[in-house]
Structure formats: structure tokens, C-alpha cells
Write a protein that holds these residues in place. Structure first.
Motif, PDB file in Angstrom:
ATOM      1  N   LEU A   1     -34.579  94.596  31.166  1.00 17.63           N
ATOM      2  CA  LEU A   1     -33.367  95.399  31.081  1.00 17.63           C
ATOM      3  C   LEU A   1     -33.528  96.619  30.177  1.00 17.63           C
ATOM      4  O   LEU A   1     -32.562  97.333  29.920  1.00 17.63           O
ATOM      5  CB  LEU A   1     -32.204  94.534  30.572  1.00 17.63           C
ATOM      6  CG  LEU A   1     -31.749  93.418  31.516  1.00 17.63           C
ATOM      7  CD1 LEU A   1     -30.658  92.591  30.873  1.00 17.63           C
ATOM      8  CD2 LEU A   1     -31.282  94.003  32.846  1.00 17.63           C
ATOM      9  N   LEU A   2     -34.741  96.841  29.693  1.00 21.51           N
ATOM     10  CA  LEU A   2     -34.986  97.983  28.814  1.00 21.51           C
ATOM     11  C   LEU A   2     -35.447  99.189  29.626  1.00 21.51           C
ATOM     12  O   LEU A   2     -36.513  99.167  30.238  1.00 21.51           O
ATOM     13  CB  LEU A   2     -36.055  97.639  27.777  1.00 21.51           C
ATOM     14  CG  LEU A   2     -35.638  96.641  26.689  1.00 21.51           C
ATOM     15  CD1 LEU A   2     -36.850  96.223  25.873  1.00 21.51           C
ATOM     16  CD2 LEU A   2     -34.576  97.240  25.788  1.00 21.51           C
ATOM     17  N   PRO A   3     -34.649 100.248  29.662  1.00 21.81           N
ATOM     18  CA  PRO A   3     -35.073 101.445  30.407  1.00 21.81           C
ATOM     19  C   PRO A   3     -36.222 102.142  29.699  1.00 21.81           C
ATOM     20  O   PRO A   3     -36.365 102.076  28.475  1.00 21.81           O
ATOM     21  CB  PRO A   3     -33.811 102.321  30.406  1.00 21.81           C
ATOM     22  CG  PRO A   3     -33.061 101.897  29.181  1.00 21.81           C
ATOM     23  CD  PRO A   3     -33.337 100.424  29.020  1.00 21.81           C
ATOM     24  N   GLU A   4     -37.065 102.811  30.472  1.00 20.87           N
ATOM     25  CA  GLU A   4     -38.176 103.571  29.909  1.00 20.87           C
ATOM     26  C   GLU A   4     -38.352 104.829  30.732  1.00 20.87           C
ATOM     27  O   GLU A   4     -37.810 104.963  31.832  1.00 20.87           O
ATOM     28  CB  GLU A   4     -39.464 102.748  29.937  1.00 20.87           C
ATOM     29  CG  GLU A   4     -39.932 102.378  31.340  1.00 20.87           C
ATOM     30  CD  GLU A   4     -41.247 101.608  31.324  1.00 20.87           C
ATOM     31  OE1 GLU A   4     -41.514 100.936  30.324  1.00 20.87           O
ATOM     32  OE2 GLU A   4     -41.976 101.707  32.311  1.00 20.87           O
TER      33      GLU A   4
ATOM     34  N   PRO B   1     -41.759 116.913  36.550  1.00 21.39           N
ATOM     35  CA  PRO B   1     -40.395 116.391  36.417  1.00 21.39           C
ATOM     36  C   PRO B   1     -40.315 115.171  35.494  1.00 21.39           C
ATOM     37  O   PRO B   1     -41.305 114.472  35.291  1.00 21.39           O
ATOM     38  CB  PRO B   1     -40.062 115.983  37.860  1.00 21.39           C
ATOM     39  CG  PRO B   1     -41.392 115.582  38.432  1.00 21.39           C
ATOM     40  CD  PRO B   1     -42.391 116.527  37.831  1.00 21.39           C
ATOM     41  N   ASP B   2     -39.094 114.943  34.950  1.00 19.87           N
ATOM     42  CA  ASP B   2     -38.849 113.726  34.196  1.00 19.87           C
ATOM     43  C   ASP B   2     -38.999 112.518  35.116  1.00 19.87           C
ATOM     44  O   ASP B   2     -38.854 112.629  36.342  1.00 19.87           O
ATOM     45  CB  ASP B   2     -37.414 113.710  33.644  1.00 19.87           C
ATOM     46  CG  ASP B   2     -37.184 114.741  32.555  1.00 19.87           C
ATOM     47  OD1 ASP B   2     -38.162 115.308  32.050  1.00 19.87           O
ATOM     48  OD2 ASP B   2     -36.007 114.976  32.225  1.00 19.87           O
ATOM     49  N   TYR B   3     -39.266 111.361  34.510  1.00 20.45           N
ATOM     50  CA  TYR B   3     -39.288 110.123  35.290  1.00 20.45           C
ATOM     51  C   TYR B   3     -38.738 108.999  34.427  1.00 20.45           C
ATOM     52  O   TYR B   3     -38.730 109.086  33.189  1.00 20.45           O
ATOM     53  CB  TYR B   3     -40.717 109.785  35.740  1.00 20.45           C
ATOM     54  CG  TYR B   3     -41.629 109.408  34.606  1.00 20.45           C
ATOM     55  CD1 TYR B   3     -41.766 108.093  34.184  1.00 20.45           C
ATOM     56  CD2 TYR B   3     -42.346 110.396  33.917  1.00 20.45           C
ATOM     57  CE1 TYR B   3     -42.590 107.762  33.119  1.00 20.45           C
ATOM     58  CE2 TYR B   3     -43.167 110.078  32.858  1.00 20.45           C
ATOM     59  CZ  TYR B   3     -43.283 108.753  32.459  1.00 20.45           C
ATOM     60  OH  TYR B   3     -44.088 108.436  31.396  1.00 20.45           O
ATOM     61  N   ALA B   4     -38.265 107.937  35.070  1.00 22.38           N
ATOM     62  CA  ALA B   4     -37.725 106.799  34.325  1.00 22.38           C
ATOM     63  C   ALA B   4     -37.617 105.592  35.244  1.00 22.38           C
ATOM     64  O   ALA B   4     -37.612 105.717  36.477  1.00 22.38           O
ATOM     65  CB  ALA B   4     -36.352 107.142  33.747  1.00 22.38           C
ATOM     66  N   GLY B   5     -37.512 104.423  34.627  1.00 22.48           N
ATOM     67  CA  GLY B   5     -37.357 103.196  35.409  1.00 22.48           C
ATOM     68  C   GLY B   5     -36.808 102.067  34.562  1.00 22.48           C
ATOM     69  O   GLY B   5     -36.866 102.096  33.334  1.00 22.48           O
ATOM     70  N   VAL B   6     -36.264 101.068  35.230  1.00 17.87           N
ATOM     71  CA  VAL B   6     -35.799  99.850  34.579  1.00 17.87           C
ATOM     72  C   VAL B   6     -35.928  98.718  35.589  1.00 17.87           C
ATOM     73  O   VAL B   6     -35.762  98.919  36.788  1.00 17.87           O
ATOM     74  CB  VAL B   6     -34.333  99.983  34.090  1.00 17.87           C
ATOM     75  CG1 VAL B   6     -33.367 100.160  35.255  1.00 17.87           C
ATOM     76  CG2 VAL B   6     -33.927  98.786  33.239  1.00 17.87           C
ATOM     77  N   GLY B   7     -36.242  97.542  35.096  1.00 14.69           N
ATOM     78  CA  GLY B   7     -36.351  96.399  35.996  1.00 14.69           C
ATOM     79  C   GLY B   7     -37.635  96.412  36.795  1.00 14.69           C
ATOM     80  O   GLY B   7     -38.637  97.027  36.423  1.00 14.69           O
TER      81      GLY B   7
ATOM     82  N   ALA C   1     -34.490 100.008  39.149  1.00 16.46           N
ATOM     83  CA  ALA C   1     -34.076 101.368  39.497  1.00 16.46           C
ATOM     84  C   ALA C   1     -35.119 102.331  38.953  1.00 16.46           C
ATOM     85  O   ALA C   1     -35.631 102.137  37.841  1.00 16.46           O
ATOM     86  CB  ALA C   1     -32.705 101.683  38.916  1.00 16.46           C
ATOM     87  N   HIS C   2     -35.428 103.362  39.737  1.00 16.79           N
ATOM     88  CA  HIS C   2     -36.499 104.291  39.367  1.00 16.79           C
ATOM     89  C   HIS C   2     -36.103 105.692  39.809  1.00 16.79           C
ATOM     90  O   HIS C   2     -35.578 105.881  40.905  1.00 16.79           O
ATOM     91  CB  HIS C   2     -37.809 103.859  40.014  1.00 16.79           C
ATOM     92  CG  HIS C   2     -38.122 102.421  39.738  1.00 16.79           C
ATOM     93  ND1 HIS C   2     -38.717 102.010  38.576  1.00 16.79           N
ATOM     94  CD2 HIS C   2     -37.841 101.295  40.453  1.00 16.79           C
ATOM     95  CE1 HIS C   2     -38.816 100.687  38.582  1.00 16.79           C
ATOM     96  NE2 HIS C   2     -38.293 100.233  39.707  1.00 16.79           N
TER      97      HIS C   2
ATOM     98  N   ILE D   1     -31.192 106.640  34.571  1.00 17.27           N
ATOM     99  CA  ILE D   1     -31.670 105.256  34.580  1.00 17.27           C
ATOM    100  C   ILE D   1     -31.018 104.437  33.472  1.00 17.27           C
ATOM    101  O   ILE D   1     -30.742 103.241  33.642  1.00 17.27           O
ATOM    102  CB  ILE D   1     -33.205 105.231  34.460  1.00 17.27           C
ATOM    103  CG1 ILE D   1     -33.826 105.712  35.771  1.00 17.27           C
ATOM    104  CG2 ILE D   1     -33.714 103.828  34.132  1.00 17.27           C
ATOM    105  CD1 ILE D   1     -33.462 104.882  37.001  1.00 17.27           C
ATOM    106  N   THR D   2     -30.738 105.056  32.342  1.00 18.72           N
ATOM    107  CA  THR D   2     -30.049 104.332  31.273  1.00 18.72           C
ATOM    108  C   THR D   2     -28.679 103.863  31.731  1.00 18.72           C
ATOM    109  O   THR D   2     -28.238 102.745  31.404  1.00 18.72           O
ATOM    110  CB  THR D   2     -29.916 105.225  30.022  1.00 18.72           C
ATOM    111  OG1 THR D   2     -31.223 105.568  29.549  1.00 18.72           O
ATOM    112  CG2 THR D   2     -29.173 104.510  28.917  1.00 18.72           C
ATOM    113  N   ALA D   3     -27.993 104.675  32.518  1.00 22.72           N
ATOM    114  CA  ALA D   3     -26.690 104.269  33.056  1.00 22.72           C
ATOM    115  C   ALA D   3     -26.841 103.087  34.005  1.00 22.72           C
ATOM    116  O   ALA D   3     -26.031 102.143  33.988  1.00 22.72           O
ATOM    117  CB  ALA D   3     -26.026 105.446  33.771  1.00 22.72           C
TER     118      ALA D   3
END
Length: 456
Positions: A340-343, A349-355, A405-406, A416-418
Motif C-alpha cells: 500500500l506504499l506508493p512509490e 516523464p514522471d512515473y509512479a506505482g502502488v500495489g 495502479a501505475h 498514484i498517492t490518491a
């Protein structure tokens, strides 16, 4: 036994300060051992300085595109010394805002300055002073790794970048993880010619496949030379005022003359001189394994943050520090749900993911589903001329829950934090689809993705 402290925290970085604060809040007699500066690598030479450099790079990109919005400016340039001054000033402001001193005074946390060495299961010596503790929490962090190659001393580690005398015209970055990717964006945006090398088959190996592919395409589209699946780095040799970097790929030798080499090729724990053997603590490779409660093989010695090898993220370190403190004081019953920790990374471009990534989710459940919605589905990215990007939701079909989510694109980390907040609350797709997002925002893409998932 009458111990000097109930809880002794070794290391004053994000994990250590979170652990000490929480332990003291729970009523434990607490001390922190720190050999350099509170805040650890993150605040002093890692995350905060890197983020300031990323902000500098973003501003430079914006200025160069200002004319598209009718703003006339002279050709911009970078004053590297001024940039370094800004970074150092920001670090000081962040440390002041953190208020470690007042917090420790209010909670009666003792600061012990110096190098800590375990001399027994409950005993620690700090520069000649011996103290004991019922529980010890190791928050020792990690350090950049130099590859065992000829000329490794000529390379700059990420935390040493501010020591560069000038902005390099050409720079080679070894390692395509989070740090290497962010360094790539920073130096590319500031005008350096960048070569990014990695042994792995692709960059950002911990991220979703589509995310890694999109970030790679973003890099190469700007002229960055990305080489993955290389055979190895052979040497770094001084060449006049520059360096010659040699590596192999597909069995063939390659080389490139550059002005600087940044080595972002690993982050082993700071185990040297810690005295793990005297305390009976077992290490594996360059980390200290822990159980689900963050205990080492010695039950009252906990490990939080980078040193346990679970995650190299600040948010994970803080979470683990708090959890370790609660387990040390109240008994080992609490765990840390890392999924559950977003990164993410502040790249371009920016990138992010969680799960779970889509690949990991399909390994567990072949019936899971993935839905991808382009950034251009909402208005804000178009307004900002940043519509290149997407949000992917990985869905459990049966329960209509988000498994992962990515995102790639502007403000991807915030988006992604949302989603991570929704996942932590157990929000199902139908509920998420009914959320009314402010207009016009990047986060509105979440609602579009949720509705698309329900229709699929």
C-alpha cells in the motif's frame, strides 16, 4: 536487568527518527545514536537534494517552452554553483522545518553522538560510552556502492553530485533504478548529453512493464542513449580532463569518453563496524533479514528502513520505524503492508506505482484485468501541454477491487498517492467511480479509469 534505556535506536534518518519518536510517545525511555547528522542520507545528501535538482530541471524545461505560451525570454542557461547553493539552503530549511531538536527535547529523547558498536545482545558502545537497552532498533541506512572495477574511484556516487565543479557536458549514469532514472532526467534537462547503462534487461525493473517502456521512450525521445542488458562495466580511466568508460554488450567491447560518471548501482546497508556478530545478529549478503514484525534473528533487535533490504523508500522507512517501535514497546503484533506504499520518480516523464504490477497480478490470478486510460482523457494535461501519459489500474474482477495502479506523466506521483489512499481504505471500483474530482486536475483521470474498468 536495569537497562540504561528501554529502546535504543541506532541511526537518526527517517526510520530512526520515526522509531524514536513513536517509542517515546509510548512512554519508553529512548535514545538515538547518530554519527553524523540527524535526517540521515535522505534529507542531507539524498532525496531532498535530488528533489531540488529535479525542481531545477523542471523549471529549466518550463522556461525553454515558455514561448509556446507567448512568454518571451532570453536563451536560458544554468549557473551550477547557484544551483548547488540553492540545494544546500533548502536542506537547511527542511532540517529546520523537521524540528528534530525540539521534538527530542519535548519527548525527552537522548541524542548520543558517535559510532555505535554492538558488543552484546543488549549492549552498545558509542565512542567509548557503554549503554544497554531492553530493545534495539537498527536504522543504519545504506550507502552508495562502487562497482569493483578498474578506476571506480573516478566515478561520482549520487550523494556526491553536488561536489561536481561544473555541469558536465557529457555524463554516463550506471544503474537504471529510481536514482539512476532521476539523475538521467536532471542532467538531460540541464543540458548534459546522457548515457544510461544497466545490466538488467530494462530500466526500472521494479516498476510495471508499461511504465518502464514509457519512461525509456521518454528518455530516448529526448536524445538520451539508453543501453540495457549490457555485459558489464569494464573500467573507468582518466583521459585528459575527462574519463573513458568501457563496457561490453552482446560480447562486444564498447567505450565512451565523458566528462563525468555517476554510479547508481546499489545501496547496501551500513554494516561495517556495527558488531553484528557480538550480538548474534545474522546478515545475508548486504542486508539484515527480518520477519514480518521487523525482528532480526535476535527477537529484541529490530531493523527498519534500508538496512533490512525490503524497500529503499523514505515512506517505507518511516512506516517501518513506527512499526518497529510499537513492536519493541508493546509486543510484536504489528506488520507493514508494503503493497500500500506508493512509490515513484520525479523524472521526465514522471512515473509512479502502488500495489501489484500487471505481471505480478497475473501470476497470482490469471483472471485479473488491467485498464489503461490516457492522460489526454482529461483536460488538465492538455492545458499544461503534458498529455503524454497514462494511468493503469490492475483489477480483481470478482471483488472489483484495485490490486495495483501505475502511472506515467505529469504529477504521476500525486495521482498514484490518491489511488493508494483509496486502496488503503478498501474502496471498490463502483465507489471510486462516483468520486467527484476537482476540475481541471490530473487526479480526474482516476475517475475515468475506474469507470472504464467497470465497463470492461
Amino acid at each position: 536487568m536495569d537497562y540504561t534505556f528501554d529502546v535504543l535506536v541506532i541511526g537518526g534518518g527517517p526510520a530512526g527518527m520515526a522509531a524514536a519518536t513513536r517509542a517515546a510517545e509510548l512512554g519508553a525511555r529512548t535514545a538515538v545514536v547518530e554519527r553524523s547528522a540527524l535526517g540521515g542520507t535522505c534529507v542531507n545528501s539524498g532525496c531532498v537534494p535530488t528533489r531540488v535538482l529535479a525542481k531545477t530541471a523542471r523549471l529549466f524545461r518550463e522556461v525553454r517552452t515558455a514561448y509556446d505560451y507567448g512568454i518571451v525570454v532570453d536563451e536560458p542557461s544554468v549557473d551550477w554553483n547557484k544551483t548547488v547553493q540553492r540545494v544546500r539552503a533548502t536542506v537547511a530549511r527542511v532540517l529546520d522545518a523537521k524540528g528534530y531538536g525540539p521534538i527530542m527535547e519535548r519527548l525527552d529523547i537522548e541524542l548520543i553522538e558517535g559510532d555505535a558498536e554492538l558488543t552484546g545482545e543488549h549492549t552498545v558502545v558509542v565512542d567509548g560510552r557503554e549503554v544497554t537497552a531492553a530493545a534495539i532498533i537498527l536504522c543504519i541506512g545504506g550507502s552508495g556502492r562502487r562497482l569493483p572495477i578498474e578506476g571506480a574511484e573516478h566515478a561520482v556516487l549520487p550523494h556526491e553530485v553536488l561536489g561536481l565543479e561544473s555541469l558536465p557536458g557529457t555524463v554516463a549514469i550506471i544503474g537504471g533504478g529510481h536514482t539512476g532514472a532521476q539523475m538521467t532526467t536532471i542532467f538531460d534537462a540541464l543540458g548534459s548529453e546522457v548515457l544510461l547503462l544497466d545490466l538488467a534487461p530494462r530500466i526500472l525493473m521494479t516498476e510495471d512493464d508499461d511504465v518502464a517502456a514509457a519512461v525509456t521512450a521518454g528518455f530516448t525521445g529526448k536524445g538520451v542513449q539508453v543501453e540495457t542488458a549490457i555485459g558489464g562495466i569494464e573500467s573507468i580511466r582518466r583521459d585528459g580532463e575527462g574519463l573513458t568508460l568501457a563496457w561490453t554488450r552482446d560480447g562486444e567491447p564498447r567505450s565512451r569518453r565523458v566528462d563525468a560518471v555517476i554510479m547508481a548501482a546499489g545501496w547496501p546497508a551500513n554494516l561495517a563496524g556495527l558488531g553484528l556478530d557480538a550480538a548474534g545478529v545474522q546478515a545475508a549478503r548486504s542486508f539484515i533479514p527480518v520477519d514480518e514484525y521487523l525482528r532480526s534473528n535476535v527477537p529484541h533487535i529490530f531493523v527498519a528502513g534500508d538496512a533490512n533490504g525490503s524497500s529503499m523508500l523514505v515512506q517505507a522507512a518511516v512506516f517501518e520505524g513506527e512499526t518497529a517501535a510499537e513492536n519493541a514497546v508493546l509486543g510484536a503484533t504489528r506488520t507493514t503492508p508494503h503493497h500500500l506504499l506508493p512509490e515513484g520518480g520525479f523524472t521526465d516523464p514522471d512515473y509512479a506505482g502502488v500495489g501489484l504490477t500487471e505481471a505480478k497480478a497475473r501470476e497470482r490470478d490469471a483472471e485479473c484485468h488491467a485498464v489503461t486510460v490516457p492522460y489526454a482523457a482529461v483536460e488538465r494535461p492538455i492545458i499544461d501541454d503534458r498529455e503524454q501519459g497514462f494511468l493503469k489500474l490492475v483489477i480483481d474482477r470478482r471483488r472489483e477491487l484495485i490490486l495495483g495502479a501505475h502511472a506515467v506523466g505529469e504529477n504521476a506521483v500525486e495521482v498514484i498517492t490518491a489511488v493508494a489512499s483509496a486502496m488503503a481504505a478498501g474502496t471498490d471500483l463502483a465507489t471510486l467511480a462516483r468520486v467527484k474530482f476537482a476540475y481541471p486536475t490530473y487526479s480526474a483521470v482516476i475517475g475515468h479509469a475506474a469507470r472504464a474498468a467497470l465497463r470492461s
